[in-house]
Write a protein that holds these residues in place. Structure first.
Motif, mmCIF file in Angstrom:
data_model
loop_
_atom_site.group_PDB
_atom_site.id
_atom_site.type_symbol
_atom_site.label_atom_id
_atom_site.label_comp_id
_atom_site.label_asym_id
_atom_site.label_seq_id
_atom_site.Cartn_x
_atom_site.Cartn_y
_atom_site.Cartn_z
ATOM 1 N N GLY A 235 0.784 -1.244 0.000
ATOM 2 C CA GLY A 235 0.000 0.000 0.000
ATOM 3 C C GLY A 235 0.806 1.279 0.000
ATOM 4 O O GLY A 235 0.262 2.363 0.242
ATOM 5 N N LEU A 236 2.095 1.199 -0.295
ATOM 6 C CA LEU A 236 2.946 2.392 -0.199
ATOM 7 C C LEU A 236 3.226 2.996 -1.571
ATOM 8 O O LEU A 236 3.332 2.298 -2.565
ATOM 9 N N CYS A 237 3.429 4.304 -1.556
ATOM 10 C CA CYS A 237 3.900 4.999 -2.761
ATOM 11 C C CYS A 237 5.370 4.645 -2.941
ATOM 12 O O CYS A 237 6.205 4.861 -2.042
ATOM 13 N N LYS A 238 5.701 4.080 -4.072
ATOM 14 C CA LYS A 238 7.068 3.569 -4.271
ATOM 15 C C LYS A 238 8.093 4.689 -4.461
ATOM 16 O O LYS A 238 9.298 4.436 -4.449
ATOM 17 N N ASP B 189 12.368 1.379 6.580
ATOM 18 C CA ASP B 189 11.347 0.722 7.420
ATOM 19 C C ASP B 189 10.228 0.100 6.592
ATOM 20 O O ASP B 189 9.359 -0.581 7.123
ATOM 21 N N ASP B 190 10.228 0.373 5.300
ATOM 22 C CA ASP B 190 9.102 -0.033 4.454
ATOM 23 C C ASP B 190 9.317 -1.368 3.766
ATOM 24 O O ASP B 190 8.681 -1.669 2.753
ATOM 25 N N ARG C 275 3.210 -2.671 9.422
ATOM 26 C CA ARG C 275 2.976 -2.841 7.992
ATOM 27 C C ARG C 275 2.842 -4.323 7.614
ATOM 28 O O ARG C 275 3.375 -5.192 8.278
ATOM 29 N N LYS C 276 2.113 -4.552 6.513
ATOM 30 C CA LYS C 276 1.981 -5.917 5.988
ATOM 31 C C LYS C 276 2.841 -6.037 4.730
ATOM 32 O O LYS C 276 3.041 -5.034 4.022
#
Ligand SMILES: CSC[C@@H](O)[C@@H](O)C(=O)COP(=O)(O)O
Ligand SMILES: [Zn+2]
Length: 178
Positions: free
Chosen positions: A23-26, A32-33, A51-52
């Motif tokens: 779900g993250l903006c790359k 941490d992502d 986060r998943k």
């Protein structure tokens, strides 16, 4: 990689790999992502906090479990991949000069990109990918999920990016009517 589309991974060791959180903006990732995933069963081994892992982790895992030399996998969405994957199975990439970026140097090497159905249950896509790659030991270093996007891999992050960009170039030719 518009609207949080895409996911990126790199092999950590012979038991695990790092993958982007879901779900993250790359374009805004930090260390941490990423989460470290077990190759054997897909468990989260490290990182992530709340986060998943990517919803498409199963596809990356299928590639690492069948392509011993793969050290990085990159997945993205493009208009051209959606257009080119409609009505083609497999997607036969055109033998123009850019095909050499995929390691295809002679007419004897197939340029068919496997197409996988975009099942809502991503685990079944991962299973289909694993079955295909086990049955095709020398595949092109990429695949396409219909109406969705490309995943490409390589022995380094740079090589995976080269393969991804080459496939997107060739799909653009097809999408534009080549
Ligand atoms: C914009 S939704 C895209 C997702 O469904 C998926 O296809 C994707 O590429 C990103 O999923 P993610 O779970 O963030 O790794
Ligand atoms: Zn996707």
């Amino acid at each position: 990689m518009r609207a949080t589309a895409g996911n990126l991974s790199a092999r950590a060791d012979d038991q695990s790999f790092w993958v982007t959180a879901s779900g993250l903006c790359k374009g805004e990732l930090n260390t941490d992502d990423f989460l470290r995933i077990a190759l054997a069963d897909g468990r989260v081994l490290e990182g992530g906090g709340d986060r998943k892992p990517s919803a498409e982790t199963a596809i990356h895992r299928a590639i690492y479990n069948t392509q011993g030399s793969a050290a990085a996998c990159l997945h993205g969405h493009s208009v051209e991949a959606v257009l080119a994957s409609r009505g083609r199975d497999p997607v036969v990439l055109p033998r123009v000069e850019m095909i050499k970026a995929l390691g295809v140097w002679d007419d004897g090497t197939p340029t068919a990109l496997p197409v996988f159905a975009n099942h809502p249950d991503v685990a079944s896509i991962g299973q289909a990918v694993e079955t295909f790659l086990r049955d095709h030991p020398r595949p092109l270093p990429a695949l396409i999920v219909r109406d969705h996007g490309v995943t490409a891999w390589g022995q380094t992050i740079s090589e995976a990016l080269r393969h991804f960009e080459a496939v997107e170039f060739l799909l653009t030719l097809l999408a534009r009517g080549f």
